[in-house]
Design a protein around this motif. Sequence first.
Motif, PDB file in Angstrom:
ATOM      1  N   ASN A 187       0.966   1.286   0.064  1.00  8.70           N
ATOM      2  CA  ASN A 187       1.138   0.008  -0.623  1.00  8.70           C
ATOM      3  C   ASN A 187       1.760  -1.034   0.295  1.00  8.70           C
ATOM      4  O   ASN A 187       2.415  -1.975  -0.156  1.00  8.70           O
ATOM      5  CB  ASN A 187       1.988   0.225  -1.876  1.00  8.70           C
ATOM      6  N   TYR A 188       1.571  -0.835   1.592  1.00  6.67           N
ATOM      7  CA  TYR A 188       2.054  -1.778   2.598  1.00  6.67           C
ATOM      8  C   TYR A 188       1.094  -1.645   3.781  1.00  6.67           C
ATOM      9  O   TYR A 188       0.297  -0.703   3.833  1.00  6.67           O
ATOM     10  CB  TYR A 188       3.489  -1.419   3.051  1.00  6.67           C
ATOM     11  N   GLY A 189       1.178  -2.567   4.697  1.00 11.63           N
ATOM     12  CA  GLY A 189       0.342  -2.420   5.892  1.00 11.63           C
ATOM     13  C   GLY A 189      -0.260  -3.733   6.336  1.00 11.63           C
ATOM     14  O   GLY A 189       0.131  -4.803   5.854  1.00 11.63           O
ATOM     15  N   ARG A 190      -1.193  -3.623   7.275  1.00  6.24           N
ATOM     16  CA  ARG A 190      -1.784  -4.814   7.871  1.00  6.24           C
ATOM     17  C   ARG A 190      -3.254  -4.920   7.525  1.00  6.24           C
ATOM     18  O   ARG A 190      -3.992  -3.930   7.583  1.00  6.24           O
ATOM     19  CB  ARG A 190      -1.611  -4.775   9.393  1.00  6.24           C
ATOM     20  N   ALA A 191      -3.688  -6.118   7.181  1.00  4.55           N
ATOM     21  CA  ALA A 191      -5.098  -6.358   6.878  1.00  4.55           C
ATOM     22  C   ALA A 191      -5.940  -6.027   8.105  1.00  4.55           C
ATOM     23  O   ALA A 191      -5.498  -6.195   9.248  1.00  4.55           O
ATOM     24  CB  ALA A 191      -5.294  -7.814   6.470  1.00  4.55           C
ATOM     25  N   GLY A 192      -7.141  -5.540   7.866  1.00  5.77           N
ATOM     26  CA  GLY A 192      -8.078  -5.285   8.964  1.00  5.77           C
ATOM     27  C   GLY A 192      -7.845  -3.961   9.670  1.00  5.77           C
ATOM     28  O   GLY A 192      -8.531  -3.659  10.646  1.00  5.77           O
ATOM     29  N   THR A 193      -6.860  -3.172   9.212  1.00  4.48           N
ATOM     30  CA  THR A 193      -6.580  -1.885   9.866  1.00  4.48           C
ATOM     31  C   THR A 193      -7.052  -0.729   8.982  1.00  4.48           C
ATOM     32  O   THR A 193      -7.351  -0.908   7.817  1.00  4.48           O
ATOM     33  CB  THR A 193      -5.070  -1.702  10.133  1.00  4.48           C
ATOM     34  N   ARG A 194      -7.099   0.429   9.577  1.00  4.36           N
ATOM     35  CA  ARG A 194      -7.414   1.704   8.919  1.00  4.36           C
ATOM     36  C   ARG A 194      -8.885   1.830   8.508  1.00  4.36           C
ATOM     37  O   ARG A 194      -9.741   1.106   8.997  1.00  4.36           O
ATOM     38  CB  ARG A 194      -6.458   1.937   7.748  1.00  4.36           C
ATOM     39  N   GLU A 195      -9.137   2.816   7.601  1.00  4.77           N
ATOM     40  CA  GLU A 195     -10.519   3.225   7.320  1.00  4.77           C
ATOM     41  C   GLU A 195     -11.334   2.103   6.670  1.00  4.77           C
ATOM     42  O   GLU A 195     -10.815   1.331   5.860  1.00  4.77           O
ATOM     43  CB  GLU A 195     -10.528   4.430   6.377  1.00  4.77           C
ATOM     44  N   LYS A 196     -12.625   2.091   6.990  1.00  3.37           N
ATOM     45  CA  LYS A 196     -13.538   1.148   6.333  1.00  3.37           C
ATOM     46  C   LYS A 196     -13.868   1.667   4.937  1.00  3.37           C
ATOM     47  O   LYS A 196     -14.043   2.869   4.744  1.00  3.37           O
ATOM     48  CB  LYS A 196     -14.806   0.987   7.166  1.00  3.37           C
ATOM     49  N   ILE A 197     -13.922   0.758   3.969  1.00  9.66           N
ATOM     50  CA  ILE A 197     -14.221   1.123   2.583  1.00  9.66           C
ATOM     51  C   ILE A 197     -15.730   1.053   2.362  1.00  9.66           C
ATOM     52  O   ILE A 197     -16.379   0.086   2.798  1.00  9.66           O
ATOM     53  CB  ILE A 197     -13.476   0.165   1.609  1.00  9.66           C
ATOM     54  N   ARG A 198     -16.284   2.087   1.733  1.00  8.72           N
ATOM     55  CA  ARG A 198     -17.732   2.149   1.511  1.00  8.72           C
ATOM     56  C   ARG A 198     -18.043   2.416   0.040  1.00  8.72           C
ATOM     57  O   ARG A 198     -17.238   3.016  -0.677  1.00  8.72           O
ATOM     58  CB  ARG A 198     -18.342   3.273   2.353  1.00  8.72           C
ATOM     59  N   ALA A 199     -19.227   2.005  -0.379  1.00 13.04           N
ATOM     60  CA  ALA A 199     -19.678   2.281  -1.748  1.00 13.04           C
ATOM     61  C   ALA A 199     -19.727   3.796  -1.950  1.00 13.04           C
ATOM     62  O   ALA A 199     -20.110   4.539  -1.036  1.00 13.04           O
ATOM     63  CB  ALA A 199     -21.051   1.669  -1.993  1.00 13.04           C
ATOM     64  N   GLY A 200     -19.316   4.250  -3.128  1.00 12.56           N
ATOM     65  CA  GLY A 200     -19.306   5.677  -3.432  1.00 12.56           C
ATOM     66  C   GLY A 200     -17.920   6.300  -3.334  1.00 12.56           C
ATOM     67  O   GLY A 200     -17.694   7.383  -3.855  1.00 12.56           O
ATOM     68  N   TYR A 201     -16.991   5.604  -2.685  1.00 17.99           N
ATOM     69  CA  TYR A 201     -15.621   6.121  -2.621  1.00 17.99           C
ATOM     70  C   TYR A 201     -14.940   5.897  -3.976  1.00 17.99           C
ATOM     71  O   TYR A 201     -15.227   4.909  -4.671  1.00 17.99           O
ATOM     72  CB  TYR A 201     -14.794   5.389  -1.555  1.00 17.99           C
ATOM     73  N   CYS A 202     -14.004   6.803  -4.309  1.00 15.02           N
ATOM     74  CA  CYS A 202     -13.138   6.617  -5.475  1.00 15.02           C
ATOM     75  C   CYS A 202     -11.695   6.680  -5.016  1.00 15.02           C
ATOM     76  O   CYS A 202     -11.323   7.587  -4.274  1.00 15.02           O
ATOM     77  CB  CYS A 202     -13.401   7.698  -6.534  1.00 15.02           C
ATOM     78  N   PHE A 203     -10.910   5.694  -5.449  1.00 13.81           N
ATOM     79  CA  PHE A 203      -9.509   5.578  -5.030  1.00 13.81           C
ATOM     80  C   PHE A 203      -8.605   5.536  -6.260  1.00 13.81           C
ATOM     81  O   PHE A 203      -8.987   4.999  -7.305  1.00 13.81           O
ATOM     82  CB  PHE A 203      -9.278   4.263  -4.264  1.00 13.81           C
ATOM     83  N   ALA A 204      -7.392   6.067  -6.091  1.00 12.35           N
ATOM     84  CA  ALA A 204      -6.306   5.814  -7.042  1.00 12.35           C
ATOM     85  C   ALA A 204      -5.354   4.848  -6.353  1.00 12.35           C
ATOM     86  O   ALA A 204      -4.764   5.179  -5.325  1.00 12.35           O
ATOM     87  CB  ALA A 204      -5.606   7.109  -7.409  1.00 12.35           C
ATOM     88  N   ILE A 205      -5.256   3.645  -6.908  1.00 13.73           N
ATOM     89  CA  ILE A 205      -4.379   2.606  -6.356  1.00 13.73           C
ATOM     90  C   ILE A 205      -3.117   2.607  -7.213  1.00 13.73           C
ATOM     91  O   ILE A 205      -3.218   2.528  -8.449  1.00 13.73           O
ATOM     92  CB  ILE A 205      -5.049   1.213  -6.431  1.00 13.73           C
ATOM     93  N   GLU A 206      -1.934   2.711  -6.591  1.00 13.55           N
ATOM     94  CA  GLU A 206      -0.726   2.868  -7.401  1.00 13.55           C
ATOM     95  C   GLU A 206       0.539   2.304  -6.761  1.00 13.55           C
ATOM     96  O   GLU A 206       1.366   3.044  -6.236  1.00 13.55           O
ATOM     97  CB  GLU A 206      -0.517   4.333  -7.796  1.00 13.55           C
ATOM     98  N   PRO A 207       0.697   0.967  -6.835  1.00  7.92           N
ATOM     99  CA  PRO A 207       1.928   0.371  -6.307  1.00  7.92           C
ATOM    100  C   PRO A 207       3.167   0.774  -7.109  1.00  7.92           C
ATOM    101  O   PRO A 207       3.090   0.938  -8.327  1.00  7.92           O
ATOM    102  CB  PRO A 207       1.675  -1.133  -6.435  1.00  7.92           C
ATOM    103  N   MET A 208       4.280   0.965  -6.382  1.00  8.31           N
ATOM    104  CA  MET A 208       5.592   1.232  -6.974  1.00  8.31           C
ATOM    105  C   MET A 208       6.548   0.190  -6.420  1.00  8.31           C
ATOM    106  O   MET A 208       6.716   0.094  -5.199  1.00  8.31           O
ATOM    107  CB  MET A 208       6.078   2.629  -6.571  1.00  8.31           C
ATOM    108  N   LEU A 209       7.133  -0.592  -7.320  1.00  7.88           N
ATOM    109  CA  LEU A 209       8.003  -1.695  -6.911  1.00  7.88           C
ATOM    110  C   LEU A 209       9.425  -1.455  -7.395  1.00  7.88           C
ATOM    111  O   LEU A 209       9.627  -1.079  -8.557  1.00  7.88           O
ATOM    112  CB  LEU A 209       7.497  -3.023  -7.498  1.00  7.88           C
ATOM    113  N   ASN A 210      10.390  -1.710  -6.513  1.00  7.66           N
ATOM    114  CA  ASN A 210      11.801  -1.543  -6.845  1.00  7.66           C
ATOM    115  C   ASN A 210      12.484  -2.904  -6.893  1.00  7.66           C
ATOM    116  O   ASN A 210      12.200  -3.766  -6.058  1.00  7.66           O
ATOM    117  CB  ASN A 210      12.511  -0.686  -5.789  1.00  7.66           C
ATOM    118  N   ILE A 211      13.433  -3.061  -7.827  1.00  7.62           N
ATOM    119  CA  ILE A 211      14.208  -4.306  -7.881  1.00  7.62           C
ATOM    120  C   ILE A 211      15.025  -4.472  -6.608  1.00  7.62           C
ATOM    121  O   ILE A 211      15.201  -5.574  -6.116  1.00  7.62           O
ATOM    122  CB  ILE A 211      15.126  -4.300  -9.129  1.00  7.62           C
TER     123      ILE A 211
END
Length: 270
Positions: A187-211
């Motif tokens: 839930n952090y990082g730099r745009a344009g980095t890491r794996e390329k996203i392709r059709a057919g992938y399934c992700f669980a997106i889950e931000p956790m925010l602290n006060i």
Amino acid sequence: MIIAKSQKDMEKMRAVGELIAEVRETLREMVAPGISTLELNVEAEKMMRAAGSIPTFIGYAPHGMVAFPYAICASANEQIVHGFSTETPLMDGDIISLDMACTLDGFVGDTAITVPVGSVSDELKDLIRVTEECLQLGIAQCRPNKRVGDIGAVIQEHAEKHGYGIVRDYTGHGIGRKMHEAPQIPNYGRAGTREKIRAGYCFAIEPMLNIGTPETKVLGDGWTVITADGKPSAHAEHTIAITPEGPEILTLTKGQKQALMAEIAEIASA
Ligand code: MG
């Protein structure tokens, strides 16, 4: 390796997504001062089994950890994730994060919400709202040719713009036949980095925010994660599919999908 789903797999991901969303919405309705998380857990397990699915969390034991004993993770206030259900009644002014997953026909759906108990402070309402906004912004990045780093970058930017600590020790993930597949989705990082996203992938997106601080601690039960400074935390999660047109949220109920389609039709006819 990131596993792309076939059309047939995708239908199963839709089915389990809709089922776990029904469980989530039932629990959301049940949350009120006086109810215990153990009661919520019992209802979740009952619904999952009645629909022919298996509660994925029960017995889950990564890297030699003790097996997780409950169908849901129930994490109140300063607890971030992986909280145990208890008989302690929820109190007016608490917030409770409910994370749940089930396996139907060999595929997993995973979703989480943070729910206010009774009337909560504006500070906690804002925390929950910004956490949900982070989830939506992250999902919007999930389209072919974007990168995994794009997801974390928008989530981190939005959370930090509002002064929240974004948890780094726990991440989103690929999902399919297993609850946790590649890639890890920080839930952090730099745009344009890491794996390329392709059709057919399934992700669980889950931000956790602290006060307060993003730092975490694990309690003696080996599972419950709390904020290092004891300040409240919120969590929101959807399982989504990447289609050629963009993200499709799998963890919506039939009713939520119909409402969304009605909204889109209204915009189109305006
Ligand atoms: Mg998850």
